[in-house]
Design a protein around this motif. Sequence first.
Motif: not given
Length: 662
Positions: A396-424
């Motif tokens: 949902r987050h990666l589907n921006t205005t120009i491609q709102p319906d792209t389907k994800g194919t990746a399996p669930e990631s582990t807790q150590d691999d969760e997406m984190a866009p903002y890195i303080p």
Amino acid sequence: MLSQKVYDLCQTQTSLSSEYAKSPSEAPEKIIKKLYGDEELHDGEKKFEEQPNDDKELQKAFECGKWGSTRPSDLFLQIYHDALCTLEKDPMVGMTSPSLMGSSGVLPLTIIAPLPDICRHMSNCIARAEKEVFLATNYWIFSDASTLITNSFRELSRRAGERGEKVVVKMIYDRGNPKQVFNNHQPVDVQGYTSEKIKIPSPEEIPNIDMQVVNYHKPPLGTFHSKYMVVDRKIGIISSNNIQDNDNMEMMTHVEGPIVDSLYDVCLASWFHEFKPPLPFHNTPATLGGFPSFEQKSFAEMFDQNGKLRDLWSDAGQDQSILANGPEIGYQGQDVTTSDESRTLQQVAEDGHQEFLPEHTSKDPHYDHDIKGEVSRMQCSLYPKSGETRMQAVTRHLNTTIQPDTKGTAPESTQDDEMAPYIPHLMHEPFPMAMVCRKPWGIPNHSCVHTPQNAAFLSALRNARKSVFIQTPDLNAEPLIPAILSAVRRGVNVTYYVCLGYNDAGELLPFQGGTNEMIANKLYTSLTASEKKNLNIFNYVAKDQVRPIHNKFKQRSCHVKLMIVDEHIGIQGNGNQDTQSWYHSQEINIMIDSPTVVRGWLEGIRRNQNTHLYGAVSKEDGCWYDEQGKMAEGAIGIDPGRLSWIKGFVGAIQRVRGVGGF
């Protein structure tokens, strides 16, 4: 060898910025001519420094920077030395006064994320501005992304009005105009910048902002490819993204401290003509402004006692740190732990989720008081909604205005691999930084190659001892190929990520170098079997995918520009590793010397994409294949065909129109 001329220019306290402070009504172009004379033609035959520098040369390089209390590493000084050597003929070829090229600063925040996430942070910085904003981008077009920025202008005007003040905003972009043949820096009037394709607010909409806009291009090929921003001469933003809607993963760094004065110098050199009105902080250098983010108690509250980012969205009690940061001394010895009474970021995020903390969007703006608030809001936006898995939330987050319906194919990631866009990044002492940039070159030849940017890239490869990591949309610059092969052959592990099909048509033009697949093939077929082990090439794979998606589908592309050497030197900014960026475009890049921040960058690259898991290309021919031995849909392989030059001209036209990759 570093000449006495360049050494003396670095030693002086005089710079474009210092002279502009004395005469803010004078055009920067006139100041540059007084200080450094007229620019000279570049000598395409001049060779880059190729021999290791001795201790004497490294000491000279050290004396040519203002590093604060931390001495740069020898590797940093080697690269910086070689970048300085390019200033001999044209001291401003790096778009920065020589005396300001080497500096120091802090880096509170990195963003590795879809383009809108960077615009969200930029919009917050703009809304929080006090007196001035300088925003530079290559391509600006009315879009969801641009609306995030223009909404923040409206918010800034509102806040300035409440304070009884007026804020000065300068904007510079590149939209081709025939008049640029006679004047590269075309002033844009109100009718121009409020037009349908631009839609910057009119003076009536933002009565408390004094807006001035310039359209800059050096015909025919000297593109203003820069993307940066300076706010109140205290905050610097250097990013990879244009201001337009697309499917790109991008990267941005937020810097503070003395290095902002160096970026401010870039602003003056880029603007070139007179500022009307002058910039309010022309006489208030960043060295006097401290480190605004670190001076806020809320920033330290984001980290636990071990220096790791507090849990934002996992179940209570589970570790969800995003960085590999170990304990580090806080800025000026400040305690980076939180008190028992402080409200943790986890609590902020959890409260926000319970209250449905809204996402900051172009249609529903929500500005935050500080970086802590932005990080909390961002992580809440990635929290799964009712019925969603975490990977579906990523899609949902990666589907921006120009491609709102792209389907994800990746399996669930582990807790150590969760997406984190903002890195303080954990609070730290200022560390060495340098501007390694290049000015634009319009003439259709390859004579303007001897620049700080190019010298830094080559020196980094030449002096690396262990590893080099590169991420770029395209990699085909001619001088880069032998440098990569040389590093690989002496045992350096070279890994690079590129985007499958990124502007393939444009890269097929004569003298452009070729596509990513063609270059990967060239590299692998030049190496022995044992040497190939040291070269690892990948095609970008998005966080929610298990295979690369060709850029022509505009669903999951990557536009990050990054080089990391021996895990402590990082070069980040605007410059691609392609022919256009190496020979023609104006590029602004920052080089840093910090193992802690660079580790954070590497971890962010790993967490926010699946390239390392699914993107490896064949070491036989440089192409990507699936488990059935098929190339990705749309891939053209290593032979584009006899009529590839026609595709190249089509790509060039798209690039000018802002349709092709750039």
